[in-house]
Scaffold this motif. Structure first.
Motif, PDB file in Angstrom:
ATOM      1  N   GLN A  12       8.402 -14.087  -2.310  1.00  0.00           N
ATOM      2  CA  GLN A  12       6.969 -14.319  -2.101  1.00  0.00           C
ATOM      3  C   GLN A  12       6.753 -14.847  -0.678  1.00  0.00           C
ATOM      4  N   TYR A  89       6.097  -9.802  -2.394  1.00  0.00           N
ATOM      5  CA  TYR A  89       4.638  -9.873  -2.458  1.00  0.00           C
ATOM      6  C   TYR A  89       4.124 -10.967  -1.543  1.00  0.00           C
ATOM      7  N   VAL A 103      -2.936 -11.418  -4.682  1.00  0.00           N
ATOM      8  CA  VAL A 103      -1.615 -10.985  -4.204  1.00  0.00           C
ATOM      9  C   VAL A 103      -1.629  -9.540  -3.715  1.00  0.00           C
ATOM     10  N   TYR A 105       1.136  -6.628  -3.521  1.00  0.00           N
ATOM     11  CA  TYR A 105       2.504  -6.317  -3.955  1.00  0.00           C
ATOM     12  C   TYR A 105       3.145  -5.249  -3.061  1.00  0.00           C
ATOM     13  N   TYR A 106       4.409  -5.432  -2.749  1.00  0.00           N
ATOM     14  CA  TYR A 106       5.210  -4.356  -2.135  1.00  0.00           C
ATOM     15  C   TYR A 106       6.436  -4.221  -3.032  1.00  0.00           C
ATOM     16  N   ARG A 107       6.236  -3.613  -4.196  1.00  0.00           N
ATOM     17  CA  ARG A 107       7.297  -3.583  -5.205  1.00  0.00           C
ATOM     18  C   ARG A 107       7.467  -2.206  -5.823  1.00  0.00           C
TER      19      ARG A 107
END
Ligand code: KDG
Length: 322
Positions: A12, A89, A103, A105-107
């Motif tokens: 994070q 994230y 948030v 997200y880069y997932r």
């Protein structure tokens, strides 16, 4: 009592300043993810905890493993994927709604999103007395959804207590109907944690109390509805209802992770035999502590932290009454 869980834990990035994410130049790095947060909370409160996941073969993956291990969580079932990266994230705090966080997200395509039923080792699950699952992991990919199905089924089959937090993340599901349809099968867990927004998705246009009772009818023995600043309500299969106001804290840094801290402290107290009312008290105390710092796991309390916090709150309340 020991707890196992399955899910994605990420790195994070949390800005030191509040406001739109276009501007901050300085970020703090944390390790977080709903299921792992709960395990860390439980480990701090003296329970054994084991995590099933995947991280990338990268520095962030090493950070995740090192952090969870350092917090006392068994990471022997966290696989390192040579091809996909560790998910990350970024948090935006207090904007556009003061007191709230959002948030980015880069997932998508992360190592954890590649998990599947093969990650769920039946013998490993049997080493634990309870399993914690959430509505986040089934939203990551079809194979993750099947992994959660298997974990839920195997856990039930071996008599583990099943604990489910609806944790609906619309950014992941995209469509509320999809979340409603896919999460239905987990709603008969022994203990279900949820909140007002998720209940409105699962049972549209149904008053909160009625929706909670629908979960009891589905098979839950205990339903806990978290209400953020308003506290929480617990409904039992014996028709008891307990409600508790949240503790007001002077400083809200970042609300992310408060719900997981609540769950961990609630479960820790409940399984210590303290009863639902006391469990709610510990839950809201842990939630209140976590919002005072950035990061989800750092301010999760030990028993002695909880006692100290509660003493402080009681003294403040008494001074107020006088
Ligand atoms: O409950 C806190 C989590 O939402 C946060 O740590 C990120 O796990 C996360 C998620 O999937 O939203």
């Amino acid at each position: 009592m020991s707890f196992v869980s399955l899910g994605e834990v990420m790195v994070q990035f949390n800005p030191l300043s509040t406001g739109p994410l276009r501007y901050p130049k300085l970020f703090e790095v944390h390790v977080a993810g709903s299921e792992a947060n709960m395990l860390v909370g439980l480990a701090k409160l003296g329970y054994s905890a084991g995590f099933i996941s995947r991280v990338g073969n990268d520095e962030l993956g090493l950070m995740v493993i090192k952090t969870l291990r350092g917090e006392g969580v068994d990471v022997s079932r966290v696989k390192v994927d040579p091809e996909a990266p560790t998910g990350i994230y970024i948090v935006q705090r207090h904007f556009p709604v003061p007191g709230q966080s959002t948030v980015l997200y880069y997932r998508h395509g992360s190592a954890a999103s590649k998990m599947g039923p093969e990650d769920v080792d039946e013998d490993y699950l049997r080493e634990f007395s309870a399993i914690i699952l959430t509505g986040i992991t089934p939203a990551l990919s079809e194979s993750c959804y099947r992994a959660v199905q298997k974990a839920y089924r195997v856990a039930k089959g071996h008599g583990l207590d099943t604990i489910f937090d609806t944790n609906i993340r619309i950014k992941l599901w995209k469509r509320a109907e999809l979340a409603r349809e896919k999460l239905r099968e987990f709603l008969g867990a022994k203990i279900v944690f949820t909140n007002r927004e998720d209940l409105a998705i699962i049972f549209p246009e149904t008053p909160l109390e009625e929706a909670a009772h629908k979960l009891i009818d589905t098979g839950a023995e205990l339903v806990v509805v978290k209400l953020g600043r308003e506290g929480a309500i617990a409904f039992t299969k014996n028709n008891e209802t307990y409600k508790l106001q949240a503790y007001a804290v002077p400083l809200v840094e970042d609300v992310i992770g408060a719900g997981d801290a609540f769950n961990a402290a609630f479960l820790a107290a409940l399984y210590r035999g303290l009863g639902v009312e006391k469990a709610l008290k510990y839950g809201v105390a842990a939630g209140a502590l976590v919002v005072t710092v950035r990061g989800d796991i750092e301010a999760q309390p030990t028993w002695s932290d909880l006692e100290t916090f509660m003493e402080y709150v009681e003294k403040k309340e008494q001074a107020h009454v006088r």
